[in-house]
Design a protein around this motif. Structure first.
Motif, PDB file in Angstrom:
ATOM      1  N   THR A  66      -5.790   0.449  -5.179  1.00  0.00           N
ATOM      2  CA  THR A  66      -4.772  -0.295  -4.445  1.00  0.00           C
ATOM      3  C   THR A  66      -4.148  -1.416  -5.265  1.00  0.00           C
ATOM      4  O   THR A  66      -3.328  -2.171  -4.767  1.00  0.00           O
ATOM      5  CB  THR A  66      -5.358  -0.870  -3.144  1.00  0.00           C
ATOM      6  OG1 THR A  66      -6.499  -1.668  -3.479  1.00  0.00           O
ATOM      7  CG2 THR A  66      -5.778   0.242  -2.204  1.00  0.00           C
ATOM      8  N   ARG A 111       4.923  -3.866  -0.984  1.00  0.00           N
ATOM      9  CA  ARG A 111       3.552  -4.265  -0.692  1.00  0.00           C
ATOM     10  C   ARG A 111       3.466  -5.710  -0.215  1.00  0.00           C
ATOM     11  O   ARG A 111       2.656  -6.047   0.647  1.00  0.00           O
ATOM     12  CB  ARG A 111       2.666  -4.080  -1.921  1.00  0.00           C
ATOM     13  CG  ARG A 111       1.185  -4.247  -1.598  1.00  0.00           C
ATOM     14  CD  ARG A 111       0.306  -4.055  -2.804  1.00  0.00           C
ATOM     15  NE  ARG A 111      -1.104  -4.195  -2.440  1.00  0.00           N
ATOM     16  CZ  ARG A 111      -2.081  -4.325  -3.316  1.00  0.00           C
ATOM     17  NH1 ARG A 111      -1.803  -4.328  -4.607  1.00  0.00           N
ATOM     18  NH2 ARG A 111      -3.322  -4.438  -2.913  1.00  0.00           N
ATOM     19  N   ASN A 135      -4.718  -4.362   2.688  1.00  0.00           N
ATOM     20  CA  ASN A 135      -4.181  -3.087   2.200  1.00  0.00           C
ATOM     21  C   ASN A 135      -3.739  -2.206   3.363  1.00  0.00           C
ATOM     22  O   ASN A 135      -3.974  -0.989   3.372  1.00  0.00           O
ATOM     23  CB  ASN A 135      -5.213  -2.348   1.345  1.00  0.00           C
ATOM     24  CG  ASN A 135      -5.483  -3.054   0.037  1.00  0.00           C
ATOM     25  OD1 ASN A 135      -4.566  -3.483  -0.653  1.00  0.00           O
ATOM     26  ND2 ASN A 135      -6.758  -3.197  -0.303  1.00  0.00           N
ATOM     27  N   ALA A 186      -1.100  -7.346   2.830  1.00  0.00           N
ATOM     28  CA  ALA A 186      -1.589  -6.965   1.500  1.00  0.00           C
ATOM     29  C   ALA A 186      -3.079  -7.235   1.348  1.00  0.00           C
ATOM     30  O   ALA A 186      -3.786  -6.488   0.672  1.00  0.00           O
ATOM     31  CB  ALA A 186      -0.797  -7.709   0.426  1.00  0.00           C
ATOM     32  N   ALA A 189       2.483   6.482   0.164  1.00  0.00           N
ATOM     33  CA  ALA A 189       2.559   5.435  -0.853  1.00  0.00           C
ATOM     34  C   ALA A 189       3.413   5.919  -2.007  1.00  0.00           C
ATOM     35  O   ALA A 189       3.212   7.028  -2.520  1.00  0.00           O
ATOM     36  CB  ALA A 189       1.173   5.044  -1.335  1.00  0.00           C
ATOM     37  N   TYR A 230       5.194   0.928  -2.975  1.00  0.00           N
ATOM     38  CA  TYR A 230       5.864   0.779  -1.701  1.00  0.00           C
ATOM     39  C   TYR A 230       5.158   1.696  -0.707  1.00  0.00           C
ATOM     40  O   TYR A 230       4.621   2.731  -1.073  1.00  0.00           O
ATOM     41  CB  TYR A 230       7.338   1.171  -1.813  1.00  0.00           C
ATOM     42  CG  TYR A 230       8.166   0.195  -2.614  1.00  0.00           C
ATOM     43  CD1 TYR A 230       8.124   0.201  -3.999  1.00  0.00           C
ATOM     44  CD2 TYR A 230       8.991  -0.721  -1.990  1.00  0.00           C
ATOM     45  CE1 TYR A 230       8.870  -0.690  -4.742  1.00  0.00           C
ATOM     46  CE2 TYR A 230       9.755  -1.615  -2.720  1.00  0.00           C
ATOM     47  CZ  TYR A 230       9.684  -1.591  -4.094  1.00  0.00           C
ATOM     48  OH  TYR A 230      10.433  -2.478  -4.827  1.00  0.00           O
ATOM     49  N   SER A 257       3.434  -5.549   6.572  1.00  0.00           N
ATOM     50  CA  SER A 257       2.397  -5.290   5.582  1.00  0.00           C
ATOM     51  C   SER A 257       1.429  -6.448   5.516  1.00  0.00           C
ATOM     52  O   SER A 257       1.844  -7.611   5.536  1.00  0.00           O
ATOM     53  CB  SER A 257       3.044  -5.069   4.213  1.00  0.00           C
ATOM     54  OG  SER A 257       2.071  -4.932   3.202  1.00  0.00           O
TER      55      SER A 257
END
Length: 119
Positions: free
Chosen positions: A28, A53, A77, A74, A98, A33, A72
């Motif tokens: 990850t 992200r 994840n 981050a 992804a 994107y 999102s």
């Protein structure tokens, strides 16, 4: 490699809401994107929304503008798709994907989650 797992699908009445989640694991650390797509049996998969992200960039298909919101987290994840004012034509299998090395180079896909909107 990146593994994607979706959750949050289900059955909802017209006008209702659902929130889909997609959690990534594996490599990850990639600058990627994330996107949501949907597919109805017998039809081509179509783009729904995408996000960078860090959440700074977003894009939506016309079908979801004003009703769907992609976000999102981050640190977790995880990418979310909040779907409001759902319509029967939103019924589909929703896939998380992804993209690596660009906005639309989707190389990793989740298994999909079914969304059914009853009239």
């Amino acid at each position: 490699q990146v593994q994607l797992v979706e959750s949050g699908g289900g059955l909802v009445q017209t006008g209702g809401s659902l929130r889909l989640s997609c959690t990534a694991s594996g490599r990850t650390s990639y600058k990627y994107y994330m996107g949501w797509f949907r597919q109805v049996l017998g039809k081509e998969r179509e783009f729904v929304a995408s996000i960078s992200r860090n959440g700074a960039w977003k894009s939506y298909a016309d079908s979801g503008k004003g009703r769907f919101t992609i976000t999102s987290d981050a640190a977790k994840n995880t990418v979310y798709l909040q779907m409001d004012s759902l319509k029967p034509e939103d019924t589909a299998v929703y896939y998380c994907a992804a993209s690596v090395g660009g906005v639309s180079n989707y190389v990793y896909w989740g298994q999909g989650t079914q969304v059914t909107v009853s009239s």
